[in-house]
Design an enzyme around this catalytic site. Structure first.
Site, mmCIF file in Angstrom:
data_model
loop_
_atom_site.group_PDB
_atom_site.id
_atom_site.type_symbol
_atom_site.label_atom_id
_atom_site.label_comp_id
_atom_site.label_asym_id
_atom_site.label_seq_id
_atom_site.Cartn_x
_atom_site.Cartn_y
_atom_site.Cartn_z
ATOM 1 N N SER A 141 -22.515 -44.512 -50.342
ATOM 2 C CA SER A 141 -21.132 -44.647 -49.777
ATOM 3 C C SER A 141 -19.760 -44.305 -51.136
ATOM 4 O O SER A 141 -20.199 -44.386 -51.946
ATOM 5 C CB SER A 141 -21.372 -47.150 -49.846
ATOM 6 O OG SER A 141 -20.400 -47.208 -49.970
ATOM 7 N N TYR A 154 -22.343 -55.761 -52.079
ATOM 8 C CA TYR A 154 -23.091 -54.255 -50.705
ATOM 9 C C TYR A 154 -22.792 -53.372 -52.937
ATOM 10 O O TYR A 154 -23.331 -52.242 -52.743
ATOM 11 C CB TYR A 154 -22.178 -53.785 -49.427
ATOM 12 C CG TYR A 154 -22.154 -52.204 -49.187
ATOM 13 C CD1 TYR A 154 -23.151 -52.326 -48.266
ATOM 14 C CD2 TYR A 154 -21.127 -51.992 -49.335
ATOM 15 C CE1 TYR A 154 -23.187 -50.955 -48.077
ATOM 16 C CE2 TYR A 154 -20.742 -51.008 -48.926
ATOM 17 C CZ TYR A 154 -22.423 -50.244 -48.402
ATOM 18 O OH TYR A 154 -21.985 -48.636 -47.606
ATOM 19 N N LYS A 158 -24.526 -49.936 -54.419
ATOM 20 C CA LYS A 158 -24.413 -49.041 -54.193
ATOM 21 C C LYS A 158 -23.722 -48.072 -55.391
ATOM 22 O O LYS A 158 -24.418 -47.039 -55.473
ATOM 23 C CB LYS A 158 -22.997 -48.749 -53.071
ATOM 24 C CG LYS A 158 -23.836 -49.309 -51.619
ATOM 25 C CD LYS A 158 -24.424 -48.195 -51.205
ATOM 26 C CE LYS A 158 -24.454 -48.295 -49.221
ATOM 27 N NZ LYS A 158 -25.577 -47.107 -49.252
#
Length: 273
Positions: A141, A154, A158
Site C-alpha cells: 500500500s 494501518y 504497511k
C-alpha cells in the site's frame, strides 16, 4: 521471470478487489491458480470468473499460521510447485493512533503483517528448494510509504510489510536464490477496502469511534475515484516480467517519495497529500 504460462500462482485475498484482478490476470496468462480468502461465496465467484483456468480454492485466514501452512501443503501437494506467490490479503482501519486499542492492532497486524510473514515462512523455503525462477508479490500500500493523518494502525502494519519485503528481497539476493520480490504499493483503487469490517472476527469486534468512522468513509470515497483493480494486476504482471521491486500505481508518488526523504534528512515532519 518472463514466462508465466503453465506456472502456478497463489493469491490470498482473492475474493475481491486487487486479489480477484490478480487471479483473473494470471488466468489470462495461462497459469494454474490456488486462490485463498475468508469469503467462501466471493472466492467461488472469482474461481468461476477465471474461465478455463485450472483453479483450486481454500478458505484461509492468513493471520493463522496453521491455516497458511495447510494452504501451502495443499498447494505443493496437489499442484507440485509454486512460481508466483501473492501475499495480497489486507484490511483497513483508520482513526487516530491514540484511539486504536489492542484488538484493533491485533486484527490489522494479524492480516496485514502476519499474513505476509506466514506466507513467506510457509512458501518461500519450498520455492527456493524448487530451484526455479519465482516471484513473491507482497501487497503493501502507498500507506507503507507515506503515513497520513487518520491512517492509524494501518500505516504501522504497511510500513512493517514493506520492511519485510525489503528484508526478504535482500536475503534472497544475498543467498543467490532465483526468486525475486515486488512490493506493490497501490494508492486509491476501486475496491471494498473501506468496508473491511465485514471480515473482522467477532472476537475482535469494536464500537467504532468517530475518527474511525470518518476515516472509513474517507477510504470509501477515495476508492470510488481510484483506478480499476485490473490496472493494478497489469502493473504486477509487468513488474514480475521486469523484476521490479517497488511497484507504484501513480507516477506522482515518485516525486512525493523524494520530497519526503528530503524532509526527513533535514529533520522535518514530511507534509501529506
Amino acid at each position: 521471470m518472463r514466462e508465466l504460462s503453465g506456472k502456478v500462482a497463489v493469491v490470498t485475498g482473492a475474493a475481491s478487489g486487487i486479489g480477484r484482478a490478480l487471479a483473473l490476470r494470471f488466468a489470462a496468462e495461462g497459469m494454474t491458480l490456488m486462490l485463498a480468502d475468508v469469503d467462501h461465496g466471493e472466492l467461488a465467484r472469482t474461481a468461476a470468473l477465471a474461465g478455463d483456468a485450472e483453479v483450486l480454492t481454500q478458505i484461509t485466514d492468513v493471520s493463522d499460521a496453521s491455516a497458511v501452512r495447510h494452504l501451502a501443503n495443499r498447494c505443493f501437494g496437489e499442484l507440485g510447485a509454486v512460481h508466483v506467490l501473492c501475499n495480497n490479503a489486507g484490511v483497513f482501519q483508520g482513526g487516530h493512533m491514540w484511539t486504536r486499542d489492542e484488538d484493533d492492532f491485533a486484527w490489522l497486524l494479524g492480516v496485514n503483517l502476519w499474513g505476509v510473514l506466514h506466507g513467506i515462512h510457509e512458501f518461500v523455503p519450498r520455492m527456493i528448494e524448487q530451484d526455479t525462477e519465482g516471484h513473491i508479490v507482497n501487497t503493501v500500500s502507498v500507506a507503507g510509504l507515506f503515513a497520513s493523518p487518520g491512517t492509524g494502525g494501518y500505516a504501522v502494519t504497511k510500513y512493517a510489510a514493506l520492511a519485510a519485503s525489503l528484508a526478504l528481497a535482500q536475503d534472497l539476493a544475498a543467498t543467490g536464490a532465483k526468486l525475486r520480490v515486488s512490493a506493490l504499493c497501490p494508492g486509491a483503487v476501486r475496491t471494498r477496502i473501506g468496508d473491511s469490517d465485514r471480515t473482522r472476527p467477532s472476537s475482535l469486534s469494536i464500537t467504532p469511534t468517530p475518527d474511525e468512522v470518518e476515516s472509513r468513509e474517507w477510504a470509501g470515497r477515495a476508492a470510488e475515484h481510484g483506478i480499476e483493480p485490473s490496472e493494478v494486476a497489469d502493473l504486477v504482471v509487468s513488474g514480475i516480467h521486469d523484476e521490479r521491486f517497488l511497484l507504484l500505481t501513480d507516477p506522482r508518488y515518485e516525486a512525493r517519495l523524494r520530497a519526503q526523504t528530503e524532509a526527513l534528512l533535514t529533520g522535518s515532519l514530511p507534509g501529506y497529500q
